[in-house]
Design a protein around this motif. Structure first.
Motif, PDB file in Angstrom:
ATOM      1  N   VAL A  54       1.205  -1.478  -0.346  1.00  0.00           N
ATOM      2  CA  VAL A  54      -0.770   0.141   0.415  1.00  0.00           C
ATOM      3  C   VAL A  54       0.919   1.337  -0.395  1.00  0.00           C
ATOM      4  O   VAL A  54       0.489   2.267  -1.110  1.00  0.00           O
ATOM      5  N   PHE A  96       2.099   2.119  -2.868  1.00  0.00           N
ATOM      6  CA  PHE A  96       1.527   1.740  -4.184  1.00  0.00           C
ATOM      7  C   PHE A  96       0.585   3.539  -4.105  1.00  0.00           C
ATOM      8  O   PHE A  96       0.471   4.746  -5.029  1.00  0.00           O
ATOM      9  N   VAL A  97       0.813   4.151  -2.721  1.00  0.00           N
ATOM     10  CA  VAL A  97       0.541   5.664  -2.887  1.00  0.00           C
ATOM     11  C   VAL A  97       2.088   6.401  -2.480  1.00  0.00           C
ATOM     12  O   VAL A  97       1.951   7.900  -2.098  1.00  0.00           O
ATOM     13  N   PHE A 105     -16.853   1.807  16.036  1.00  0.00           N
ATOM     14  CA  PHE A 105     -16.265   0.660  14.986  1.00  0.00           C
ATOM     15  C   PHE A 105     -14.810   0.690  14.744  1.00  0.00           C
ATOM     16  O   PHE A 105     -15.218  -0.707  14.300  1.00  0.00           O
ATOM     17  N   LEU A 106     -14.160   1.047  15.131  1.00  0.00           N
ATOM     18  CA  LEU A 106     -12.875   0.669  15.237  1.00  0.00           C
ATOM     19  C   LEU A 106     -12.243  -0.796  15.836  1.00  0.00           C
ATOM     20  O   LEU A 106     -11.457  -1.527  15.452  1.00  0.00           O
ATOM     21  N   LEU A 142     -12.973  -3.945  15.301  1.00  0.00           N
ATOM     22  CA  LEU A 142     -12.556  -4.292  13.948  1.00  0.00           C
ATOM     23  C   LEU A 142     -11.144  -5.315  14.846  1.00  0.00           C
ATOM     24  O   LEU A 142     -10.915  -6.554  15.451  1.00  0.00           O
ATOM     25  N   HIS A 177      -2.892  10.777   2.815  1.00  0.00           N
ATOM     26  CA  HIS A 177      -4.401  10.614   3.104  1.00  0.00           C
ATOM     27  C   HIS A 177      -4.570  10.102   4.614  1.00  0.00           C
ATOM     28  O   HIS A 177      -4.115   9.092   4.627  1.00  0.00           O
ATOM     29  N   SER A 221      -6.639   8.522   5.465  1.00  0.00           N
ATOM     30  CA  SER A 221      -7.000   7.253   5.479  1.00  0.00           C
ATOM     31  C   SER A 221      -5.986   6.315   5.201  1.00  0.00           C
ATOM     32  O   SER A 221      -6.550   5.258   6.492  1.00  0.00           O
ATOM     33  N   LEU A 222      -5.110   6.091   5.208  1.00  0.00           N
ATOM     34  CA  LEU A 222      -4.192   5.575   5.140  1.00  0.00           C
ATOM     35  C   LEU A 222      -4.295   4.344   6.062  1.00  0.00           C
ATOM     36  O   LEU A 222      -3.557   3.170   6.363  1.00  0.00           O
ATOM     37  N   GLY A 245      -6.299   3.568   8.543  1.00  0.00           N
ATOM     38  CA  GLY A 245      -7.616   2.674   7.907  1.00  0.00           C
ATOM     39  C   GLY A 245      -7.574   1.200   7.235  1.00  0.00           C
ATOM     40  O   GLY A 245      -7.703   0.576   7.767  1.00  0.00           O
ATOM     41  N   VAL A 246      -6.535   1.903   6.264  1.00  0.00           N
ATOM     42  CA  VAL A 246      -6.584   0.927   5.470  1.00  0.00           C
ATOM     43  C   VAL A 246      -5.252  -0.014   5.821  1.00  0.00           C
ATOM     44  O   VAL A 246      -6.205  -1.675   6.101  1.00  0.00           O
ATOM     45  N   GLN A 305      -4.992  -0.602   8.887  1.00  0.00           N
ATOM     46  CA  GLN A 305      -5.635  -1.665  10.135  1.00  0.00           C
ATOM     47  C   GLN A 305      -7.361  -2.423   9.188  1.00  0.00           C
ATOM     48  O   GLN A 305      -6.953  -3.786   9.643  1.00  0.00           O
ATOM     49  N   GLY A 306      -7.827  -2.373   8.671  1.00  0.00           N
ATOM     50  CA  GLY A 306      -8.529  -2.833   7.554  1.00  0.00           C
ATOM     51  C   GLY A 306      -7.902  -4.299   7.080  1.00  0.00           C
ATOM     52  O   GLY A 306      -8.052  -5.525   7.133  1.00  0.00           O
ATOM     53  N   ILE A 307      -6.563  -4.437   6.770  1.00  0.00           N
ATOM     54  CA  ILE A 307      -5.940  -4.629   5.923  1.00  0.00           C
ATOM     55  C   ILE A 307      -5.311  -6.309   6.758  1.00  0.00           C
ATOM     56  O   ILE A 307      -5.469  -7.418   6.676  1.00  0.00           O
ATOM     57  N   VAL A 358      -6.468  -6.928  10.034  1.00  0.00           N
ATOM     58  CA  VAL A 358      -7.819  -8.020  10.898  1.00  0.00           C
ATOM     59  C   VAL A 358      -8.059  -8.808   8.977  1.00  0.00           C
ATOM     60  O   VAL A 358      -8.396  -9.704   9.946  1.00  0.00           O
ATOM     61  N   VAL A 382     -15.251  -6.189   8.913  1.00  0.00           N
ATOM     62  CA  VAL A 382     -14.089  -5.640   8.084  1.00  0.00           C
ATOM     63  C   VAL A 382     -14.229  -5.147   7.096  1.00  0.00           C
ATOM     64  O   VAL A 382     -13.432  -3.994   6.508  1.00  0.00           O
ATOM     65  N   TYR A 406     -15.414  -1.153   6.980  1.00  0.00           N
ATOM     66  CA  TYR A 406     -14.184  -0.184   7.492  1.00  0.00           C
ATOM     67  C   TYR A 406     -13.134  -0.253   6.187  1.00  0.00           C
ATOM     68  O   TYR A 406     -12.314   0.967   5.762  1.00  0.00           O
ATOM     69  N   PHE A 407     -12.784  -1.425   6.149  1.00  0.00           N
ATOM     70  CA  PHE A 407     -11.568  -1.251   4.694  1.00  0.00           C
ATOM     71  C   PHE A 407     -11.751  -0.571   3.467  1.00  0.00           C
ATOM     72  O   PHE A 407     -10.888   0.369   2.916  1.00  0.00           O
ATOM     73  N   LYS A 465     -11.778   2.799   4.080  1.00  0.00           N
ATOM     74  CA  LYS A 465     -10.772   4.056   4.078  1.00  0.00           C
ATOM     75  C   LYS A 465     -10.273   3.918   2.404  1.00  0.00           C
ATOM     76  O   LYS A 465      -9.750   5.301   2.674  1.00  0.00           O
ATOM     77  N   ALA A 466     -10.576   2.851   1.757  1.00  0.00           N
ATOM     78  CA  ALA A 466      -9.226   3.061   0.771  1.00  0.00           C
ATOM     79  C   ALA A 466      -9.841   3.845   0.047  1.00  0.00           C
ATOM     80  O   ALA A 466      -9.073   4.699  -0.846  1.00  0.00           O
ATOM     81  N   ALA A 523     -11.200   6.449   0.885  1.00  0.00           N
ATOM     82  CA  ALA A 523     -11.000   8.316   0.594  1.00  0.00           C
ATOM     83  C   ALA A 523      -9.028   7.820   0.336  1.00  0.00           C
ATOM     84  O   ALA A 523      -8.397   9.402  -0.023  1.00  0.00           O
ATOM     85  N   LEU A 524      -8.910   6.744   0.560  1.00  0.00           N
ATOM     86  CA  LEU A 524      -7.355   6.526   0.497  1.00  0.00           C
ATOM     87  C   LEU A 524      -6.790   7.107  -0.902  1.00  0.00           C
ATOM     88  O   LEU A 524      -6.122   7.942  -1.302  1.00  0.00           O
TER      89      LEU A 524
END
Lengths: 348, 314
Positions: A24, A27-28, A271-272, A275, A311, A313-314, A316-317, A319-321, A323, B92, B95-96, B99-100, B102-103
Motif C-alpha cells: 500500500v 502504491f501511494v 466501529f474501529l 475490528l 491521506h 485514511s491510510l 485505516g486501510v 488496520q483493515g488489511i 484484520v 471488516v 471499514y476497509f 478507508k480505501a 478515501a485514500l
C-alpha cells in the motif's frame, strides 16, 4: 505437527499484513522504510506523542470492553457509536448544568455518561428482544438518532453564544476537565478508568455466575433457555452493560479530550473497536496490546499526513488489511484442521 | 404531488434500487454481504475515477461493477470456502473499503467529471404526468426499473429462481436435488455485488455527481435495511427505495418550514427508515398481517432460513 502449523500461521499472520501494508505504501508513492520509521516516531517518539497515543487508546479500550460484553452474548453491537455519543451528551449536560468542585463534577459526569450509554444500549436491546429487530439495524438507527441529537444540540439549545457553528459547544468549565500531568494532553485518570473497566468486564464475564449465564446465552441460546436461563433478560443485560461502558468512552472524549461536545465526538472509535475485538478473537487479554497498536497506527496516520502528505485514511486501510488477513488466515487454519463438517452458528 | 417531484424521487432513488436489488439477490441465495456501505463508496470512487480518466461513462460503470463484485467475492470466499462468519467479514470489509475509497480517491475529490446523459423515450414521454415523471430520465433509471421486474420474474416464475429459493432456504434439500449450492451462492453473491457497484456508480456519475470523501456514507446501510423492509422481494425492495427517496425529498422541503431543525432534517430519513423496519417487525403488526393472508405476506416477508450459514456437503 500442531505446533509447527500454529507457528506457520502466526508467522503468516504477521508477514501477510506487513507485506500488504508495504505494498500500500508503494502504491501511494510513500517510501516504506521512512513510513515505518515515522510510525514509531509518530506514535512513541516523545512523551507528548506517547501521551497522545494513550489518548486514542482510552476510547478504543472502553469501546472494546463494551463490545466484549455484547459479543459474549452473541450480539453484534453496531450501535456502539450511538452509545458513545449518548454518554458524551449526558456528561456534557452535567458539565453545563452543575457547578461544583472537580471531583464532584467528574463523578457526576461519569455516572451520567454511564446512564446515558445504558439508555442507548438498552434501547437497542429492547428493539431486539421486544421488537424483533435485528440488533445491527436497531443499533444503526439509534446511531443516526444520536448523531442527529448532537447536531441539534450543538446548533440549537447548546450553541455557542452569538455563533451557531458545527464546531461544537462552548468549552466546559475547567472543573469539568479530567486532570492532566504537565506537558501531556492525556489524562492519567482516563487511562486508569479504561484499564480498570476492562479488568472489571473480564472479571464479570469469566468469574461471576451472571457472566457465565450471559456467555451461555451467546454460545447456545436454545440450550441456555432449556437450562432455565432467561436468555432475553441476559441479552438485554448485555446491551445495558455494554452501553454503559461505551458511554464512559463518551465521557472521556468530552471531558478529557475535547472539553466540550463536538459533532464527531465518537470519532469512529466504536466501529474501529469492532475490528479490535475481532482481531483479538473475542479474547479479552489481547485487547490491551491490539488497541494500543491500533491507537499507534491512528497516531502514525497524522505523521504520514504531515510529513509525507498522505491521506489520513491510510492508517485505516492498514488496520483493515491487518484484520482482514488475520481473519482469512484463521479461516484457513480452521478448515485445515477440520476434516468433518461442522455447522457454524450464523445469524443475520 | 407534481410530476417533476416524482421524477426527482425516482432519479435520486435509482442508486439505492440497484444496491437493494443486488443485495436481495445475494441474500436470497443465503449469503449476507454486509460490506455494502463500504463497497458502494469504493465503487462510486473507482467508477468516477475511471470515467474521469477515460472520459467514458460506460468504462466507469464497468469498473465500478468490477470493484464491488471483487469485494463481494471476498465475502463469498470467506463465508463459503473458509466458513467464516459473514457478518464479521462484511463489517471488516466495510471499514476497509470506506478507508480505501478515501485514500485512493484523494486525487478526484470535487473534480467535475463525465455524467450520464438524459435520454427521453419518444412517444412515452408525451403521456401526461407519467411521461414527465418516468420517461424523461437517463438510461440508468430505466435499467433499474426494468431490472426490478426482471428479477421479480426470474425469482418467482422461472426454474432457476426456484433453485435460488431452495439454496437460500433449504440448502440440504437443494443439494440432494442435484443443485451445486455453493457454486450458485458464489454466482449470486458476485452478481449481487456487481449490482451494488452499479448503484455506487449511479451515485458518482449521476445522482450525486462527482466524488468526495464519504459523500454517500450510510446509503449502503439503508440499502441493507431496505432489503429487510422489502422482505427479500425485488419489487417491494424497489418500493422501499422510492419510499426512502420520498422521505428524503420531503425532509428537504420541510427545511424552510422548520428552520430550527434545518441541520437535522437531512439526517432524519435514515432513522425513519429504521423506524419503518421496526414497525413492520412489531408483534402487534404481525398479528394483523398474519390474519390478512396473501395481502399480509405483501407487507412482511421472511428471511431465507439458511441466511448467513455456510453449507457443507459431505
Amino acid at each position: 505437527m500442531f505446533v509447527r502449523n500454529d507457528l506457520l500461521f502466526l508467522g503468516l499472520g504477521i508477514l501477510v499484513p506487513v507485506c500488504a501494508s508495504m505494498l500500500v505504501f508503494l502504491f501511494v508513492d510513500a517510501p516504506p522504510l521512512r513510513a515505518t520509521e515515522l510510525f514509531f516516531e509518530g506514535a512513541f517518539g516523545s512523551s507528548q506523542r506517547m501521551g497522545d497515543t494513550l489518548m486514542i487508546w482510552v476510547p478504543l479500550l472502553l469501546a472494546s470492553s463494551a463490545l466484549i460484553i455484547t459479543f459474549s452474548a452473541g450480539m453484534w453491537n453496531i450501535g456502539i457509536e450511538g452509545q458513545i455519543i449518548a454518554g458524551a451528551v449526558a456528561a456534557s449536560f452535567v458539565a453545563r448544568e452543575f457547578e461544583a468542585s472537580t471531583p464532584v463534577v467528574l463523578t457526576a459526569m461519569i455516572v451520567a455518561g454511564l446512564i446515558g450509554g445504558m439508555i442507548w444500549g438498552g434501547l437497542a436491546g429492547l428493539l431486539r428482544v421486544r421488537g424483533g429487530v435485528n440488533e445491527i439495524f436497531g443499533g444503526l438507527g439509534l446511531n443516526f438518532v444520536a448523531t442527529g441529537l448532537v447536531v441539534y444540540l450543538i446548533m440549537g439549545p447548546w450553541s455557542r453564544r452569538g455563533i451557531a457553528s458545527t464546531g461544537g459547544t462552548e468549552p466546559f468549565r475547567p472543573q469539568a476537565w479530567f486532570p492532566t500531568l504537565d506537558g501531556l494532553r492525556v489524562s492519567p485518570l482516563s487511562v486508569l478508568l479504561a484499564i480498570g473497566v476492562l479488568i472489571l468486564v473480564l472479571w464479570f464475564l469469566s468469574r461471576t455466575s451472571y457472566g457465565l449465564r450471559l456467555r451461555a446465552t451467546g454460545k447456545n441460546p436454545l440450550a441456555a433457555s432449556r437450562f432455565g436461563i432467561r436468555t432475553d433478560a441476559y441479552l438485554l443485560l448485555s446491551f445495558l452493560l455494554a452501553g454503559g461502558v461505551a458511554g464512559l468512552a463518551g465521557v472521556t472524549q468530552a471531558a478529557a479530550v475535547y472539553h466540550r461536545l463536538v459533532p464527531s465526538i465518537s470519532g469512529g472509535y466504536g466501529f474501529l473497536a469492532i475490528l479490535i475485538v475481532l482481531l483479538a478473537g473475542f479474547r479479552g487479554q489481547w485487547i490491551l496490546p491490539i488497541a494500543l497498536f491500533f491507537a499507534a497506527v491512528s497516531m502514525a496516520s497524522f505523521q504520514w499526513q504531515l510529513q509525507l502528505g498522505l491521506h489520513s485514511s491510510l492508517g485505516g486501510v492498514i488496520q483493515g488489511i491487518l484484520v482482514l488477513s488475520v481473519l482469512l488466515l484463521s479461516g484457513y487454519r480452521a478448515i485445515s484442521y477440520m476434516r468433518k463438517p461442522i455447522s457454524e452458528e450464523g445469524d443475520a | 404531488m407534481e410530476a417533476a417531484t416524482v421524477a426527482i424521487i425516482i432519479a435520486s432513488s435509482t442508486p439505492l434500487v440497484f444496491a437493494a436489488l443486488g443485495e436481495t439477490l445475494t441474500e436470497k441465495s443465503g449469503v449476507v454481504n454486509l460490506s455494502l456501505d463500504g463497497s458502494m463508496l469504493l465503487s462510486a470512487m473507482t467508477g468516477f475515477a475511471s470515467a474521469y480518466l477515460s472520459g467514458s461513462v460506460e468504462i466507469g460503470l464497468c469498473v465500478a461493477m468490477f470493484t464491488s463484485a471483487t469485494v463481494a467475492s471476498v465475502v463469498a470466499f470467506a463465508g463459503i470456502k473458509l466458513r467464516l462468519n459473514q457478518i464479521a467479514v462484511g463489517l471488516v470489509l466495510t471499514y476497509f473499503a470506506t478507508k480505501a475509497s478515501a485514500l485512493f480517491g484523494g486525487d478526484f475529490v470535487r473534480k467535475p467529471g463525465p455524467s450520464i446523459q438524459k435520454m427521453s423515450i419518444p412517444g412515452l414521454e408525451e403521456i401526461p404526468f407519467v411521461g414527465e415523471a418516468v420517461f424523461q430520465q437517463n438510461p440508468l433509471v430505466y435499467l433499474s426499473i426494468v431490472l426490478g421486474f426482471v428479477l421479480f420474474v426470474f425469482m418467482f416464475k422461472t426454474r432457476r429462481g426456484l433453485d435460488l429459493h431452495a439454496i437460500g432456504d433449504r440448502p440440504e434439500a437443494a443439494f440432494s436435488r442435484g443443485i451445486n449450492v455453493n457454486l450458485q451462492r458464489y454466482v449470486y453473491t458476485i452478481l449481487g455485488g456487481a449490482l451494488v457497484g452499479l448503484g455506487g456508480a449511479a451515485f458518482s456519475l449521476d445522482a450525486k455527481m462527482g466524488w468526495s470523501d464519504g459523500h454517500i456514507a450510510n446509503y449502503g446501510w439503508i440499502a441493507l435495511a431496505i432489503v429487510i423492509f422489502g422482505g427479500w422481494h425485488p419489487l417491494r425492495a424497489m418500493f422501499g427505495c422510492y419510499l426512502f427517496g420520498l422521505i428524503q425529498v420531503s425532509a428537504l422541503e420541510l427545511q424552510p418550514v422548520l428552520p430550527d431543525l434545518a441541520q437535522v432534517l437531512p439526517i432524519a430519513p435514515f432513522p425513519l427508515m429504521i423506524v419503518a423496519l421496526v414497525f413492520i417487525n412489531l408483534r402487534v403488526v404481525h398479528s394483523v398481517t398474519d390474519r390478512l393472508g396473501s395481502i399480509g405476506s405483501l407487507i412482511r416477508g421472511r428471511a431465507p432460513s439458511g441466511l448467513g450459514e455456510s453449507f457443507w456437503p459431505d
